[in-house]
Design a protein around this motif. Structure first.
Motif, PDB file in Angstrom:
ATOM      1  N   GLU A  67      -5.964   0.176  60.391  1.00 22.90           N
ATOM      2  CA  GLU A  67      -4.612   0.228  60.150  1.00 22.90           C
ATOM      3  C   GLU A  67      -4.682  -1.670  61.301  1.00 22.90           C
ATOM      4  O   GLU A  67      -3.288  -1.929  60.950  1.00 22.90           O
ATOM      5  CB  GLU A  67      -3.833   1.521  61.118  1.00 22.90           C
ATOM      6  CG  GLU A  67      -4.602   2.587  60.423  1.00 22.90           C
ATOM      7  CD  GLU A  67      -4.124   3.245  61.390  1.00 22.90           C
ATOM      8  OE1 GLU A  67      -3.636   3.348  62.127  1.00 22.90           O
ATOM      9  OE2 GLU A  67      -4.354   5.042  60.534  1.00 22.90           O
ATOM     10  N   ASP A  68      -5.428  -1.779  62.297  1.00 20.98           N
ATOM     11  CA  ASP A  68      -5.189  -2.853  63.651  1.00 20.98           C
ATOM     12  C   ASP A  68      -5.197  -3.918  62.679  1.00 20.98           C
ATOM     13  O   ASP A  68      -4.828  -5.262  63.175  1.00 20.98           O
ATOM     14  CB  ASP A  68      -5.950  -2.258  64.159  1.00 20.98           C
ATOM     15  CG  ASP A  68      -6.000  -1.174  65.133  1.00 20.98           C
ATOM     16  OD1 ASP A  68      -4.592  -1.008  65.042  1.00 20.98           O
ATOM     17  OD2 ASP A  68      -6.847  -1.133  65.860  1.00 20.98           O
ATOM     18  N   ALA A  69      -5.993  -4.194  60.738  1.00 18.53           N
ATOM     19  CA  ALA A  69      -6.148  -5.106  60.467  1.00 18.53           C
ATOM     20  C   ALA A  69      -4.801  -5.688  59.624  1.00 18.53           C
ATOM     21  O   ALA A  69      -4.969  -7.049  59.611  1.00 18.53           O
ATOM     22  CB  ALA A  69      -7.885  -5.725  60.250  1.00 18.53           C
ATOM     23  N   HIS A  70      -4.380  -4.885  59.530  1.00 20.32           N
ATOM     24  CA  HIS A  70      -3.162  -5.818  59.194  1.00 20.32           C
ATOM     25  C   HIS A  70      -2.140  -5.456  59.812  1.00 20.32           C
ATOM     26  O   HIS A  70      -1.555  -4.373  60.839  1.00 20.32           O
ATOM     27  CB  HIS A  70      -2.542  -4.981  57.939  1.00 20.32           C
ATOM     28  CG  HIS A  70      -4.142  -4.253  57.399  1.00 20.32           C
ATOM     29  ND1 HIS A  70      -4.332  -5.138  56.370  1.00 20.32           N
ATOM     30  CD2 HIS A  70      -5.126  -3.508  56.630  1.00 20.32           C
ATOM     31  CE1 HIS A  70      -5.920  -4.847  55.245  1.00 20.32           C
ATOM     32  NE2 HIS A  70      -5.649  -3.774  55.950  1.00 20.32           N
ATOM     33  N   ARG A  71      -1.195  -6.161  59.387  1.00 17.04           N
ATOM     34  CA  ARG A  71       0.254  -6.713  60.293  1.00 17.04           C
ATOM     35  C   ARG A  71       0.882  -6.308  59.457  1.00 17.04           C
ATOM     36  O   ARG A  71       2.077  -6.483  58.652  1.00 17.04           O
ATOM     37  CB  ARG A  71       0.748  -7.939  61.535  1.00 17.04           C
ATOM     38  CG  ARG A  71      -1.030  -8.556  61.836  1.00 17.04           C
ATOM     39  CD  ARG A  71      -0.605  -9.781  62.627  1.00 17.04           C
ATOM     40  NE  ARG A  71      -0.390 -10.725  61.368  1.00 17.04           N
ATOM     41  CZ  ARG A  71       0.067 -12.345  61.697  1.00 17.04           C
ATOM     42  NH1 ARG A  71       0.278 -12.440  63.388  1.00 17.04           N
ATOM     43  NH2 ARG A  71       0.071 -12.831  60.935  1.00 17.04           N
ATOM     44  N   GLY A  72       2.435  -5.768  60.565  1.00 19.51           N
ATOM     45  CA  GLY A  72       3.750  -5.679  60.006  1.00 19.51           C
ATOM     46  C   GLY A  72       3.484  -4.480  59.034  1.00 19.51           C
ATOM     47  O   GLY A  72       3.363  -3.741  59.347  1.00 19.51           O
ATOM     48  N   LYS A  73       4.210  -4.638  57.343  1.00 21.53           N
ATOM     49  CA  LYS A  73       4.375  -3.646  56.930  1.00 21.53           C
ATOM     50  C   LYS A  73       3.374  -3.468  56.140  1.00 21.53           C
ATOM     51  O   LYS A  73       3.301  -2.040  56.158  1.00 21.53           O
ATOM     52  CB  LYS A  73       5.216  -4.306  55.762  1.00 21.53           C
ATOM     53  CG  LYS A  73       6.822  -4.552  56.257  1.00 21.53           C
ATOM     54  CD  LYS A  73       7.640  -3.756  56.491  1.00 21.53           C
ATOM     55  CE  LYS A  73       9.200  -3.555  56.927  1.00 21.53           C
ATOM     56  NZ  LYS A  73       9.694  -2.723  57.728  1.00 21.53           N
ATOM     57  N   TYR A  74       2.248  -4.238  56.176  1.00 21.23           N
ATOM     58  CA  TYR A  74       0.715  -4.165  56.267  1.00 21.23           C
ATOM     59  C   TYR A  74       0.356  -3.161  56.830  1.00 21.23           C
ATOM     60  O   TYR A  74      -0.474  -2.028  55.972  1.00 21.23           O
ATOM     61  CB  TYR A  74      -0.068  -5.229  55.233  1.00 21.23           C
ATOM     62  CG  TYR A  74       0.625  -6.179  54.168  1.00 21.23           C
ATOM     63  CD1 TYR A  74       1.359  -5.399  52.525  1.00 21.23           C
ATOM     64  CD2 TYR A  74       1.722  -7.124  54.478  1.00 21.23           C
ATOM     65  CE1 TYR A  74       1.797  -6.766  52.354  1.00 21.23           C
ATOM     66  CE2 TYR A  74       2.486  -7.821  53.945  1.00 21.23           C
ATOM     67  CZ  TYR A  74       2.801  -7.669  52.745  1.00 21.23           C
ATOM     68  OH  TYR A  74       3.230  -8.435  51.963  1.00 21.23           O
ATOM     69  N   GLY A  75       0.222  -3.186  58.288  1.00 20.65           N
ATOM     70  CA  GLY A  75      -0.220  -1.813  58.312  1.00 20.65           C
ATOM     71  C   GLY A  75       0.474  -0.807  58.969  1.00 20.65           C
ATOM     72  O   GLY A  75       0.403   0.499  58.524  1.00 20.65           O
ATOM     73  N   SER A  76       1.534  -0.368  58.215  1.00 17.69           N
ATOM     74  CA  SER A  76       2.397   1.069  57.996  1.00 17.69           C
ATOM     75  C   SER A  76       1.572   1.676  56.592  1.00 17.69           C
ATOM     76  O   SER A  76       1.463   2.532  57.079  1.00 17.69           O
ATOM     77  CB  SER A  76       3.871   0.254  58.095  1.00 17.69           C
ATOM     78  OG  SER A  76       5.081  -0.778  59.668  1.00 17.69           O
ATOM     79  N   ILE A  77       1.710   0.420  56.035  1.00 18.99           N
ATOM     80  CA  ILE A  77       1.165   1.008  54.445  1.00 18.99           C
ATOM     81  C   ILE A  77      -0.021   1.967  54.772  1.00 18.99           C
ATOM     82  O   ILE A  77       0.025   2.180  54.450  1.00 18.99           O
ATOM     83  CB  ILE A  77       1.053  -0.549  53.396  1.00 18.99           C
ATOM     84  CG1 ILE A  77       2.416  -0.216  53.068  1.00 18.99           C
ATOM     85  CG2 ILE A  77       0.381   0.472  52.062  1.00 18.99           C
ATOM     86  CD1 ILE A  77       2.307  -1.679  52.246  1.00 18.99           C
TER      87      ILE A  77
END
Lengths: 594, 230
Positions: free
Chosen positions: A352-362
């Motif tokens: 989760e932490d590797a992705h930012r923004g909406k992608y982290g939410s996904i």
């Protein structure tokens, strides 16, 4: 995505501004065009006035030449001395005047009037040629001519406008005296109007009040606007009318014209004599019309900044693509790789932490779903344990969940398809389950070498053929027991390996005696399953004593009813198979059938 | 040269046996200069190069009126006035109050005449070629007669309280015949053709004594510039 959105907003704003400019720009250009046309019209109006003045000068000179003709002087001298004019004198003078007129080069007068010094008309030529003797003294032009002046004027006679000029007739022999005057008239005609505007690229019309007199074109204009404009003209200097007057908008048939009205001088002014120069209004140039008049040369490199436009386009495109790559494509690619790793089992969860923004939410949402599915799988196993009870040692079969995940089941039936996770996913905490639903035959292959007697190998999987007509009406004819579950099952089948006969272990197999009286009616399907089960059990070297049909059928009935109540399925199919060298029976809920 | 350019004698029951006449001459000063042209064309008028400009003949625009001490009774005579073209035969006509004026159109163009000061003086409608139109004068005053379709036609009708009036010839001479003996006041009316202004000339009125038989003579001097009484 933030900067991409900003960029999209800027691009959209720039496009909107460009559109506004494209739609608005023709209007100022149109105004400039109209103003230029009006200015050109005013100039042309002034030119017309100059041309008419020059024409008046030529006509006055012509009249002076006419009046100096010796025959005319002699004829009028004699007439002035007579108390009464007669027809014979009139004809003689008229003949003299006609000869003089024939000698005129160029534009011929439309009438001539020879007047004695008393103001009497001695003779007329062309117009009212037989009239004579009336006194025309009193008209300013004639009075001035009799007094010795040369001048021009405008007369209206019978609806026709005439440019007239007069000159005194002087007897030059001593004593020098005035003996009369000559008046020449040139009608205002369409030909004259066309000659006036030749080369000016305008048109002209002459009017007497609301009456059309002549014009370079035959156009029926509305007279009221022109009369109104005429009424607003004041001041004695008529030459300023063209500049002082505001252009008019005139309509004739389907065309609009711009016009300027200018007063005409002379006697005819009392009868609202004026002329109007006019031009057709330029077509309204909108965006489309502007594009329509674009020439090929307008788009040449010399006239159009293609490099600037192209460079701007490429810069905008590169910036937009760059922002999309940074903010969308690259994080999406990273998330996709992460998801593939998750599917392959290389990862248990998405980072989760590797992705930012909406992608982290996904990623977080996916991880939550994984956790939920795992919990539900555990819950499903627990439910089956509660439903079927633990498998006792030495029973006929063991309770086993198939390798497929068990989605949550609603009483009304599972949602189609969506409850089954993708095959790439592995649920790390769901126990040893296989990724794909195990077909019935797959279950026949023992997970570990089954202790099968060589003399009596396990028979091939036997499918319990459902009865041609089910004994119970609502029960649909089940698919063959050993046959692969195919399309008819729309919803993912809930396959259960379960020791549904644990309570029958050690039972004596008691064949059904068709002739023996039975309490309950024998279910052909259950009977078929029972026979297959007994056969497989025997083939595995298991004892079948104590296994009776009635107990077997009761167990299946209870199991079927429980499953139907639990899962909301409409039917339950039973499959006999070998598990760990022992006969086992699997109950499969059958959901919707196509 | 004619002695009298025009003489109007109106019968008032005066017999020739009891009447004399008045002859006289007006000493005319230089005519007024021509004003700028009123209806200019595209060009200003220019003088011809052969000779000087004709001066304005003011004689047709002067009328001599002899007024008796006692006012004369209203007249009922008829006076003819010819429209000869674009002007009247007499641009200034004096008639006694009550006289019937008959305008005869001797041209071949119909004209619609109107009195500016009293639009109802002349009956409406055009005067056809050859046709007359008559009306009766009442109030002693000057009327401007013009044509609505030809504004350049302009004449003056002077209605006076005496029947003894006369136009003058080009030399300024005049004669009023059939004048009863007595003392008369001589007045001169002027209609300026250039400015269209009109009125009694601003000068001392001449007292003229007419014998019962014979002639009375008078010479009247017109002031320079033909000034009008205000």
């Amino acid at each position: 995505m933030f900067w991409s959105k900003i960029w999209f907003f800027i691009i959209a704003l720039a496009g909107a501004i460009a559109l506004v400019i494209a739609l608005v720009l023709p209007r100022p250009a149109q105004r400039v065009l109209v103003a230029e046309e009006q200015q050109r019209l005013a100039v042309a109006c002034g030119v017309i006035n100059i041309l008419l003045t020059d024409d008046a000068r030529r006509r006055v000179e012509l009249t002076g030449s006419f009046a100096r003709t010796q025959d005319v002087v002699g004829a009028l001298e004699q007439a002035s001395g007579a108390d009464k004019l007669d027809e014979a004198r009139m004809k003689g003078v008229r003949e003299t005047a006609e000869k003089v007129m024939q000698g005129i080069q160029g534009r011929q007068p439309d009438f001539a009037m020879l007047i004695d010094k008393k103001g009497r008309v001695v003779a007329r030529v062309k117009l009212d040629a037989n009239e004579f003797g009336d006194v025309v003294a009193g008209r300013p032009l004639v009075d001035d001519a009799l007094a010795g002046y040369m001048r021009d004027d405008l007369w209206e006679q019978n609806g026709t406008m005439y440019f007239v000029s007069a000159a005194p007739v002087v007897k030059r022999d001593a004593p020098v005296t005035y003996v009369g005057a000559v008046v020449l008239g040139h009608a205002v005609t369409n030909a004259l109007a066309q000659k006036l505007v030749d080369g000016l690229d305008i048109d002209i019309g002459f009017f007497l009040g609301e009456n059309d007199v002549a014009g370079s074109k035959t156009i029926a204009f509305q007279h009221k606007p022109m009369i109104d404009a005429f009424g607003k003209l004041t001041g004695g200097d008529l030459t300023r009318d063209c500049q002082a007057n505001q252009p008019l908008q005139l309509q004739a048939s389907s065309s609009n014209y711009t016009s300027i009205v200018a007063r005409l001088p002379g006697e005819a002014a009392t009868k609202q004599a004026f002329y109007a120069v006019y031009i057709k209004q330029p077509e309204t140039v909108g965006f489309g019309a502007t594009l329509g008049v674009v020439r090929q040369g307008d788009l040449s490199f010399a006239n159009f900044p293609w490099l600037l436009v192209g460079g701007g386009f490429l810069l905008a495109l590169a910036l937009g693509i760059g922002l999309m790559f940074v903010e969308t494509d690259r994080p999406l690619k990273k998330l996709t790789g992460d998801a593939v790793a998750l599917g392959k089992g290389d990862k248990q969860r998405l980072a989760e932490d590797a992705h930012r923004g909406k992608y982290g939410s996904i990623a977080r949402s996916v991880n939550i779903a994984i956790d939920k599915l795992g919990r539900e799988a555990k819950s499903a196993r627990k439910d089956m344990d509660q439903l079927l009870g633990p498998a006792p040692e030495g029973s006929l079969g063991t309770i086993d969940l198939l390798s497929s995940a068990l989605p949550s089941v609603r009483p009304g039936g599972p949602s189609s398809g969506s409850a089954v996770p993708p095959s790439d996913f592995k649920f790390g905490d769901s126990g040893p389950v296989s990724a794909a639903p195990t077909p019935p035959f797959a279950a026949l292959a023992p997970s570990k070498p089954a202790p099968v007697k060589p003399a009596a190998p396990p028979p091939p999987p036997v499918a319990a053929t459902p009865p041609p007509k089910p004994a119970r009406a609502p029960t649909p004819p089940p698919a063959p027991i050993a046959a692969p579950i195919a399309a008819p099952i729309a919803a993912p089948a809930l396959s259960l390996d379960e020791d549904i006969l644990g309570g029958l272990s050690g039972s004596v197999v008691t064949p059904i005696d068709p002739n023996a009286p039975t309490v309950a009616e024998v279910d052909p399907y259950f009977n078929q399953v029972f026979e297959q089960f007994v056969a497989v059990k025997q083939s595995c070297g298991e004892a079948t004593s104590g296994l009776t049909y009635q107990k077997f059928a009761d167990k299946l009935t209870k199991n079927r009813d429980d499953l139907m109540a639990k899962t909301g399925c409409k039917e339950v199919r039973f499959t006999v198979y070998v598990k760990d060298g022992k006969a086992a029976l699997k109950a499969t809920p059958v959901k919707d059938e196509a | 040269m004619r002695v009298l350019s025009a003489v109007l004698v109106f019968g008032l029951g005066v017999t020739a046996a009891h009447a004399g006449s008045l002859v006289g001459k007006l000493e005319l000063p230089a005519p007024p200069d021509r004003p700028p042209v009123a209806t200019r064309g595209f060009l200003d008028r220019v003088e011809n190069p052969l000779t000087k400009i004709n001066p304005v003949n003011v004689a047709p625009y002067l009328v001599v009126v002899a007024e008796a001490e006692a006012p004369a009774p209203e007249s009922s005579i008829q006076v003819s006035w010819e429209l000869v073209g674009d002007s009247f035969g007499k641009p200034l006509l004096a008639v006694p109050a009550g006289a019937e004026v008959v305008i005869k159109n001797v041209t071949k163009t119909a004209r619609s005449l109107v009195a500016v000061e009293d639009p109802k003086l002349i009956p409406g409608g055009p005067i056809n070629p050859g046709g007359p139109k008559s009306f009766r004068t009442k109030e002693a005053k000057a009327y401007t007669i013009t044509a609505s379709d030809a504004p350049h036609i302009k004449a003056k009708l002077l209605v006076v309280t005496t029947p003894y009036v006369a136009n003058i010839d080009d030399n300024g001479k005049f004669e009023i015949p059939e004048l009863p003996g007595g003392t008369y006041k001589l007045r001169i009316y002027y209609f300026n053709p250039l400015s269209s202004k009109d009125g009694w000339l601003d000068r001392p009125d001449d007292a003229v004594v007419i014998p019962a038989k014979g002639k009375g003579e008078v010479t009247a001097k017109i002031p320079t510039g033909y000034p009008l009484k205000k």
